[in-house]
Each structure stands twice: as C-alpha cells, then as structure tokens.
Design a protein around this motif. Sequence first.
Motif: not given
Length: 244
Positions: A86-97, A195-202
Amino acid sequence: MQQTKKSTFDCELCQDTEFIFNAESNSAAPCKCRELKFYKRIMAASGISDSDKSKTVNAYKPKLDSEGKEHIEQKKARTIATEYLHNFQTIKLGRNNSIALLGQPGSGKTHLTIAIANELLKRGIGVLYMPYREVVTQLKQIINDEEEYQSRMDKFKMAPVLLIDDLFKGATKDGKMNESEMRIMFELINHRYLKQLPILVSSEYYSRQLVDFDDATGSRIIEMCKGRIVELKGKELNHRMEGL
Ligand SMILES: [Zn+2]
C-alpha cells in the motif's frame, strides 16, 4: 461499422516486440517495457509452482487455532505485506525500505514474498527473482572471471527490487558461513543498502542467526527491514498456544 477492439498487447507502445522502430533514423531502440519483461520471464522460469505464482496477499490465510483465531505471526506477516504494498511508493525512498519473512518451511513465506513481487511487477516495478542457492553457486563458479562476475552481479545489485528466496540456504556449516558466499553477499547487500534499493527476503533463519552468521551483512539486512521482519515460528507457537 467499426468496433472498438480491446488490445491484445501488454504494451501498446511496441506491440510486445520490446523494441520501438524509429523510421527517421532507421533504427530500433529498446522499449521501456523490456526490462520489466526480463524480470517477468525470470519469475516465470523459476522453480516456483504455478499455484504459488498466482497467489495474492489477500489469498494468504493464516492458520486457525482451536478457538478459530488466526495464527498471530502469520496474521502479522499478512498485515505487513499489505501495508508494504500500500505504501510502497513512499517506503522505497528511504533506507528502511525492505521486508523479511523468516522462519520454518511451510509457514507461507514464499507465498507472501512472491505475492508482493507479483503485485509490484503488475504495477510496472521491476522485481528480480534470486533463488539464493542457485545464484550464489553460479557466482562462485565465475568469481575469477572478473568481467563475467561483475556483469552478472550487477543485475542483482541494480534491480529496482530484489527478491532473495531462501537466503543463506546451504551456506553454513557448523553454524559458520562459507567465506566466499559471505563476501558475495556482503558486496550485494552493501550495495543495495547504500543505494537504498529494496530487498524482499525469505529465509529459514531468524534475524539473530542472520547477524550471527555475518554481522556486517546481517545487520544491514535488519536495518533495511526494520519494523517489517516477521519470524514465523509455526509449530512452536501453535504448540505454546495450545498449552495456554
Ligand atoms: Zn513495450
């Protein structure tokens, strides 16, 4: 009489050829949909079952206990996944993404991470699927061929979003990380962290274990996923709840 036909193309611009022809210069340039289609092909070619691939976050059903209550950690995982999308567009902008779903097999980690990836791909956001064991084994084999190694590594470093499936699977022996895997993963994670690029980890490992294996890599992952780490202790938790 003319009928308005619904287009059968995913991309109107290039009509799914992935290239746009420029008549003036008599040349073709890659269409903007090309990169996304590359990610979709990789996801489609992955070992993930077709039923898992088509799952959505909403379809994720936490297990019910004897009183009909949803498993608390699984419920949390679904909530976090929903909010993340839902908030991805905002979340992706920071390091905690980023987001990490950790814990035992069969707890729905794959279902949820794939569901997030599919939803992002549907929105036109590139997600590269990285089956940990397979990719790291390949990278280790080409590590001495610097050009080949960097070009392959760059894909994982630079993808808009990276899904790391089964992080550290088979990477440890007697609780210790394999040295070259440790270096490869630090290079990758550190780059995405900076570079503040998101990861999805399992991963089957819990956050404390991730740090124990390798402090530098583990602590960066945890910082990136802060507030969005779910530890799915399926059976243990159910067992404890039964005892209450
Ligand atoms: Zn196109």
